[in-house]
Write a protein that holds these residues in place. Structure first.
Motif, PDB file in Angstrom:
ATOM      1  N   ALA A  87      39.021  40.811  44.779  1.00  0.00           N
ATOM      2  CA  ALA A  87      40.490  40.754  43.808  1.00  0.00           C
ATOM      3  C   ALA A  87      40.781  39.312  43.921  1.00  0.00           C
ATOM      4  O   ALA A  87      40.442  39.310  42.454  1.00  0.00           O
ATOM      5  N   VAL A  88      41.128  38.849  44.946  1.00  0.00           N
ATOM      6  CA  VAL A  88      41.158  37.222  44.530  1.00  0.00           C
ATOM      7  C   VAL A  88      40.133  37.068  44.115  1.00  0.00           C
ATOM      8  O   VAL A  88      40.323  35.750  42.570  1.00  0.00           O
ATOM      9  N   ALA A  89      38.939  36.718  44.206  1.00  0.00           N
ATOM     10  CA  ALA A  89      37.760  36.227  43.433  1.00  0.00           C
ATOM     11  C   ALA A  89      37.595  36.488  42.015  1.00  0.00           C
ATOM     12  O   ALA A  89      37.433  36.188  41.347  1.00  0.00           O
ATOM     13  N   ALA A  90      38.036  37.709  41.586  1.00  0.00           N
ATOM     14  CA  ALA A  90      37.948  38.973  39.711  1.00  0.00           C
ATOM     15  C   ALA A  90      39.012  37.989  39.426  1.00  0.00           C
ATOM     16  O   ALA A  90      39.104  38.417  38.732  1.00  0.00           O
ATOM     17  N   ASP A  91      39.901  37.899  39.968  1.00  0.00           N
ATOM     18  CA  ASP A  91      41.435  37.154  39.422  1.00  0.00           C
ATOM     19  C   ASP A  91      41.899  38.372  38.630  1.00  0.00           C
ATOM     20  O   ASP A  91      42.830  38.070  37.730  1.00  0.00           O
ATOM     21  N   ALA A  92      41.499  38.805  40.058  1.00  0.00           N
ATOM     22  CA  ALA A  92      42.655  40.313  39.409  1.00  0.00           C
ATOM     23  C   ALA A  92      43.728  40.313  40.731  1.00  0.00           C
ATOM     24  O   ALA A  92      44.620  38.821  41.472  1.00  0.00           O
TER      25      ALA A  92
END
Ligand code: 3HC
Length: 310
Positions: free
Chosen positions: A12-17
């Motif tokens: 999620a963090v990697a996907a800017d979520a």
């Protein structure tokens, strides 16, 4: 099970979520957000003091109304940020107790005195200006409640910065004594405003991890540089000089070089030895004490009318 949740968090963090309150998150992610958001909220509340000194001394009704609106905004920012921090499982009482007992910090900048009316302009232009430079990237912070709180707060900060700038412009273009007062305020607030962005990157204990978690989007030095580059042309329009003889445009870097910051002063202020640390904390503790009856009345009212305890 834990590995799956940890992988989901990382993805999620990697996907800017956005990470939301009910999502699984590493304990250390939760802890550093509580630390930063609480200290941010504490800064807003303590930050009311320097300017509040001048509400009863404002030179006109217009200036008084503007300053009252700004100080009220700061209180609201604090309450907004305490509410956002509470989504991480801490209580406002707990956070305030940590502030009152010196276990949590507030921004170093509020330990400096507001000696003249021009300081109200310098605080608006420089302190709120630095806060905007720091807070705009926080609108993209990975933790949802914090990022959303920043969107609302940044809109109000723009008014804070603009009114300070306009106040200084009026003084700078006023009598020689008014111009001198504006210059004196800028001389005193410039370097402490640069310290607001935190220690140099190579001495920043939290930056690397906070950037991995996309809490911090730019390093302390990057945002400090951005702020300097914004302020230099604004100072020229104001007709005021920034108190740094080494300030000069560096064409190869396309940024302004600036002189050394006194980090021993910064560390002394963080240790509690700034000009106003004791006074700010005494006033804060007294205000909390005097407000006990309001909190008790609120809880009694909620109990009597059956609403969930406030
Ligand atoms: N004042 C006090 N403490 C500071 C500081 C400052 N200006 N800058 C850094 N520190 C502390 C940090 O809290 C940390 O100590 P801790 O571990 O006890 O918390 C230590 O110095 C190391 O600094 P780091 O750079 O490693 O810490 P961070 O990654 O937290 O970065 C920060 C510091 C950039 C201030 C970051 O915490 C941040 O962006 N905070 C949110 C913004 C904020 O708090 N702004 C307050 C400004 S005033 C304001 O907003 C009111 C406005 O209306 C005028």
């Amino acid at each position: 099970e834990q590995d799956a949740m940890s992988a989901a968090f990382d993805a999620a963090v990697a996907a800017d979520a956005r990470i939301e309150p009910r999502d699984w998150m590493p304990d250390a992610y939760r802890a550093t957000l509580i630390r930063q958001m609480a200290q941010h909220a504490h800064s807003e509340i303590i930050g009311m003091q320097p300017e509040a000194n001048w509400i009863s001394r404002a030179p006109s009704l217009r200036r008084k109304a503007i300053l009252m609106a700004k100080v009220q905004d700061e209180a609201g920012h604090g309450l907004y940020l305490y509410s956002a921090a509470e989504t991480l499982g801490v209580s406002r009482d707990e956070l305030l107790d940590k502030l009152h007992t010196g276990r949590q910090r507030y921004s170093s900048i509020f330990n400096y005195p507001t000696l003249t009316w021009a300081d109200v302009g310098a605080v608006g232009w420089l302190v709120d200006g630095a806060a905007i430079t720091n807070q705009v990237p926080l609108c993209r912070c990975s933790y949802g409640p914090y990022a959303r709180a920043m969107v609302r707060i940044c809109k109000e900060e723009s008014f804070h910065q603009r009114q300070g700038y306009e106040l200084l412009l009026a003084l700078s273009r006023g009598t020689p004594a008014q111009h001198a007062m504006a210059q004196d305020a800028v001389d005193r607030w410039w370097w402490p405003s640069l310290m607001m962005f935190g220690p140099p990157d190579d001495e920043s204990s939290h930056s690397a991890q906070s950037m991995t978690w996309k809490i911090k989007r730019h390093s302390n030095d990057e945002l400090r540089q951005r702020f300097v580059d914004i302020c230099v042309p604004q100072a020229e329009v104001l007709g005021l000089t920034l108190p740094d003889p080494e300030l000069r445009w560096n064409a190869s870097r396309e940024a302004y070089d600036y002189g050394p910051i006194d980090w021993t002063e910064f560390q002394e202020v963080l240790r509690g030895n700034g000009p106003c640390n004791d006074q700010r904390m005494e006033q804060r503790r007294a205000a909390h004490e005097e407000g006990t009856w309001v909190r008790d009345a609120g809880v009694a009212y909620a109990a009597k009318h059956g609403e969930a305890a406030a």
